[in-house]
Design an enzyme around this catalytic site. Sequence first.
Site, short mmCIF file in Angstrom:
data_model
loop_
_atom_site.label_atom_id
_atom_site.label_comp_id
_atom_site.label_asym_id
_atom_site.label_seq_id
_atom_site.Cartn_x
_atom_site.Cartn_y
_atom_site.Cartn_z
N SER A 38 0.83 -1.20 0.00
CA SER A 38 0.00 0.00 0.00
C SER A 38 0.87 1.26 0.00
O SER A 38 1.69 1.46 -0.89
CB SER A 38 -0.96 -0.04 1.20
OG SER A 38 -1.91 0.99 1.11
N HIS A 85 -1.92 -1.58 -3.82
CA HIS A 85 -3.38 -1.50 -3.88
C HIS A 85 -3.81 -0.07 -3.64
O HIS A 85 -3.05 0.75 -3.13
CB HIS A 85 -4.07 -2.50 -2.93
CG HIS A 85 -3.92 -2.22 -1.48
ND1 HIS A 85 -4.66 -1.27 -0.82
CD2 HIS A 85 -3.14 -2.79 -0.54
CE1 HIS A 85 -4.35 -1.27 0.46
NE2 HIS A 85 -3.42 -2.18 0.65
#
Length: 199
Positions: free
Chosen positions: A100, A123
């Site tokens: 992330s 993501h």
Amino acid sequence: MPVGVPKIPYPLPNADDDEESECNGLYRRRMLILGGEINSEIANVLTGALIFFSLADSSKKFKFFINSHGGSVIDGIAIYDTIQTLAAPVETIVMGLAASMACFILNGGTSRIAFPHARVIMHQPSSPYLDEKDADLFLELEEIIRMHAIVLDGFSKTTLKSPAAIRADMQRDLSMSAIEAQEYGIVDLIAGKHIFEFP
């Protein structure tokens, strides 16, 4: 010190044998570690160390080690922006997991390195306002779009992939080995045995 920032004593040059500085000895060696969730506290510690030691000597590079599942988008962008604006080079190194926003920070280094068995996961960032009941939905949506654009632009510049391709990969939570991250363009090199040596 917050969890995730290892602290080692730094002996003062002119002090008694048992007297030690409060300064983290790793910082003195320009080695920083993002080893937990990205939040305001850890972002302030790491950006403060980057700025302080860069002002002291901008010719020496930093080694910024990462083992994090990500965290706050705004705090992650603060670390990324600090790395991008320093005169001193910052070598970002994933030694376990960069997921992330930690992946985004990894991507922002002057040179980007992965340990051989590291994992990199892209993501899309989530909203920092989801827990606020009274948040205005329209303003929240605008802020999410703005933050997504910053992240997409950062990845696009280094990987040379289109923002649309990056967005598609982020939506499917793209998980990569060190070699796959190198092929994707997030990592420049796979670490060798001399990673802790400085020129």
